[in-house]
Enzyme design. Structure first.
Site, PDB file in Angstrom:
ATOM      1  CG  ASP A  91      -8.138   4.398  -0.026  1.00  0.00           C
ATOM      2  OD1 ASP A  91      -8.012   3.159  -0.005  1.00  0.00           O
ATOM      3  OD2 ASP A  91      -7.411   5.170   0.616  1.00  0.00           O
ATOM      4  CG  ASP A 134      -1.919   1.045   1.321  1.00  0.00           C
ATOM      5  OD1 ASP A 134      -2.292   1.587   0.261  1.00  0.00           O
ATOM      6  OD2 ASP A 134      -2.399   1.349   2.447  1.00  0.00           O
ATOM      7  CD  GLU A 163      -0.147   5.329  -4.006  1.00  0.00           C
ATOM      8  OE1 GLU A 163       0.223   5.611  -2.869  1.00  0.00           O
ATOM      9  OE2 GLU A 163      -0.797   4.317  -4.267  1.00  0.00           O
TER      10      GLU A 163
END
Ligand code: MIG
Length: 766
Positions: free
Chosen positions: A478, A404, A407
């Site tokens: 999300d 997770d 980015e």
């Protein structure tokens, strides 16, 4: 920019050009795949890992009035001044031509107007008009554009513009978003002149304006890096996707349990709670293979640690859960907590494994553990180090790793573009490595799991670049528990599929915001078909496990999880096919029926492989919906009724029904319901035969090792003929436990056949 074309030189598959202001080259990979390049060739592709040196391609290269002509057996390129490249079919029909006019910029605002709007709280994208690298291509007909990764909105990307810059934005993702977590700078164009794909292989921030600025052209652009794109021509979208995935790689066959159901939440915070989830799933007989542990299993969010107060004996817990058929997947973020005495931090600091600011000190930002530092995944030594950490998880019994925040997402503003990152042996900056940070983290995770566990690694990642499919599955981050996001799930997953990422899913029932009973039901009716089938939910949201909304919801939920489990052999076959062809599991209708214009903008129906069509209900309160079936005869999955296609009609869809259709001539391999994959020893294969003409290649192996790469698998061929003749044959025998019987279900009748000796069978079914 490059100016006038001066001369050229051909060396085998490569043609080098000299322009007034620089050099460029074009390489033929095949007679329909070309690489167009100008720039600093020391940047190595992150997407293309295998050599692009291919067999010699027969090329004719010669000077013409308007430029240099390059002709292969299939295509003909015209290269002109400014390195404009036009692509024609060999017979002279244009396919994709450079746009030679000037750009017509979108309206610009006065500075004062911008300030006023910003004052009211409007979010205004930075206005950047021109780019160092810009490629403009003409829109010459009714082009549709597909792909571009996980962008918001609808299937067809024409008239929209996007940025490739991996972005974590927790606001509800809507059509106007220019970027999400993944940057896959690849799209396919369906045109009346034929199909093509373009892959702009740059990791730098890039822009794709697909006809928003002007109806006459689209463009892709960047301010740094190389002009480096691949052009794939083809007769069909499948052909192009095969060529694209041949270049950037394919998702390897997964461990079969990962095709089952995954239950997750941020977070199952204690051993007691995890055990409760497992027990409840079994007690209520909801099939499930995996439970995911979100950040709270760690000690103060320190990666590769366990919170021993909440999880006193993780090894024991994982082993008990394993006995119940559960595989545990743990989350791992890239940010490493700054803390004296934390071995991972200390070791990484000592070895210089974290990214540094331009002045040389380790760069610190904040994520879950507070101050954190960021592994420099572009450095192979750092990837090896990270890969080795996976063993601390597998030693506990962890079976998959969920990456997770890669980015990378940070709490105190984005990492500045000039922070120093490695690109293999070179030193470079965040601007170049941002979009591949998650890709390289996933790669390290994949390699570490493979080394530590030996089985096919199961990795889930949020951030991706082109080619991440080789290492990881992905989820769409999300989303929210809103109907708009259930609707968006269909085109979003289809476009990821068309971007080379087949193993994908959304958080079932939505991550942020609160699910309603009806939304949960309709989402599982849709999401049970996504390759990655996981219910996940945010800390702040109402619970959305299958049982929380009462019996009616639970019963429907269970029936769709059971349906998925019966289809696991079909999914597994599709993954086997995907590893050989690049064809995804979830397919928009246009992928199979592109000659039918009705499919070009189909946002609320999809195909599972080439045989099943799903038309889920995606709106609250709706109890019937319009269904469109493409050409041919289809069978209603629920009633068995035959319906002829190329027409739209209304189908009842009460709360417990997702309209499904199976193409005539299909053979669907199925298993009985299991509570988890491998619960039962399955020596009988169910074959649902839908009258017509067709064949099914069915694949079987141990479901977890790499033995299949050395021939350790069985492959069967089943056929149905229009006169009712059924044939079964074992084509390849390399796995020790072939099926002993086949249970054929057709037209309401069941026929059981012994297949013990794997003899060839012929039988009339009607
Ligand atoms: O910003 O680990 O997308 O799935 O539950 C929150 C907590 C960080 C974001 C992920 C989400 C996960 C959550 N994470």
């Amino acid at each position: 920019m490059l100016g006038k074309l001066l001369d050229f030189e051909q060396k085998g598959n490569q043609i080098c050009f000299r322009f007034e202001n620089g050099k460029a080259k074009i390489t033929a990979l095949t007679d329909s795949v070309f690489r167009i390049f100008s720039g600093n060739s020391t940047i190595r592709s992150k997407a293309v890992e295998k050599s692009t040196d291919r067999k010699p391609v027969e090329l004719k290269v010669y000077r013409e009035k308007d430029g240099v002509r390059i002709s292969s057996r299939r295509l003909s390129l015209l290269v002109g001044d400014e390195f404009a490249v036009d692509f024609y079919w060999a017979d002279g029909r244009p396919l994709c031509r450079e746009y030679r006019g000037k750009r017509t910029y979108l309206q610009e605002m006065e500075k004062e107007e911008r300030e006023l709007m910003a004052g009211e709280g409007h979010f205004l994208a930075e206005e950047k008009r021109t780019h160092r690298i810009e490629v403009l291509k003409a829109i010459e007909g009714d082009e549709c554009f597909y792909g571009l990764g996980d962008k918001t909105g609808f299937l067809n990307k024409r008239f929209y513009a996007y940025d490739m810059w991996n972005t974590d934005n927790p606001d509800p993702h809507v059509d106007s978003f220019r970027a999400l977590y993944k940057s896959i700078p690849f799209f396919m164009a369906r045109t009346d002149r034929g199909d093509y794909g373009i892959f702009f292989d740059t990791t730098y921030k890039s822009v794709f304006d697909m006809g928003k600025e002007s109806p006459d052209y689209y463009y892709f652009a960047a301010d740094a890096g190389n002009l480096d794109y691949y052009f794939f021509a083809g007769n069909s979208l499948p052909e192009i996707l095969t060529a694209y995935t041949d270049l950037t790689g394919r998702a390897p066959l997964p461990q079969i349990w990962s095709l089952g159901y995954h239950q997750s939440r941020w977070s199952y915070k204690t051993e007691e709670e995890v055990r409760f989830i497992g027990d409840t799933l079994r007690k209520l007989r909801i099939p499930c293979d995996s439970i995911h542990l979100d950040i709270d299993y760690m000690e103060r969010y320190k990666v590769f640690t366990w919170n021993r107060e909440r999880f006193p004996d993780p090894k024991k817990m994982l082993s008990d859960l394993k006995n119940e058929g559960f595989k545990i997947v743990t989350i791992i973020d890239p940010g490493v907590k700054v803390e004296k005495g934390y071995p991972l931090y200390e070791e990484g600091m000592e070895k210089g494994y974290f990214v540094v600011s331009p002045s040389g000190e380790t760069y610190v930002n904040a994520v879950w553990p507070g101050d954190a530092v960021f592994p420099d995944f572009g450095n192979p030594a750092v990837r090896n180090w990270w890969a080795r950490q996976q063993k601390t998880l597998t030693d506990m019994g962890v079976r998959g790793v969920w990456n997770d925040m890669n980015e990378p997402a940070t709490f105190r503003g984005e990492i500045p573009e000039d922070v120093v990152f490695s690109d293999e042996e070179q030193k470079t900056d965040h601007a170049r490595m941002h979009n591949v940070y998650g890709h390289l983290m996933a790669k390290a995770t994949y390699e570490g799991l493979k080394e530590a566990d030996g089985r096919r690694p199961f990795v889930i990642t949020r951030a991706c670049y082109a080619g991440t499919q080789k290492y990881s599955t992905a989820w769409t981050g999300d989303n929210h528990s809103i109907w708009a996001h259930l609707q968006m799930a269909v085109p979003q997953l289809c476009n990821l599929s068309l971007s080379g990422m087949p193993f994908v899913g959304t958080d079932i029932a939505g991550f942020g915001s609160d699910a309603t009973p009806e939304l949960l039901v309709r989402w599982v009716e849709t999401g049970c078909f996504s390759p990655l089938f996981r219910n996940h939910c945010c800390l702040s949201a109402v619970r959305q496990e299958p049982w929380v909304f009462g019996k009616e919801v639970l019963d429907i939920y269970r029936s769709f999880v059971e349906l998925r489990y019966t289809l696991i052999p079909y999914y597994y076959d599709l993954f086997w096919e995907e590893e050989h062809t690049g064809w995804p599991i979830l397919r928009p209708l246009v992928f199979q029926y592109e000659d039918d214009p009705e499919t070009w903008e189909m946002n609320d129906q999809f195909l599972i492989g080439d045989r099943i069509l799903a038309a889920p209900v995606l709106q609250q309160g709706v109890r019937r919906r319009m269904v469109y079936l493409p050409e041919g005869v289809w069978y209603d999955f629920w009633t068995g009724e035959a319906v002829s296609g190329k027409k739209a009609f209304l189908r009842d869809a009460p709360l417990d029904t997702c309209p499904l259709y199976v193409k005539a001539g299909s053979i669907l391999p199925r298993w009985p319901v299991q509570q988890y994959v491998g619960e039962k020893e399955i020596r009988e294969l169910i074959l649902d035969v839908y009258p017509g003409e067709g064949e099914c290649f069915h694949y079987q192996d141990d479901g977890e090792t790499f033995a299949y790469r050395e021939g350790g698998y069985n492959q069967y061929r089943f056929r149905i003929h229009p006169d009712g003749e059924f044939e079964a044959e074992l084509l390849h025998r390399g796995y020790a436990a072939p099926y002993e019987t086949l249970l054929i279900r057709c037209r309401g009748e069941e026929t059981r056949m012994s297949f013990k000796d794997c003899q060839k069978i012929n039988r009339k079914l009607w």
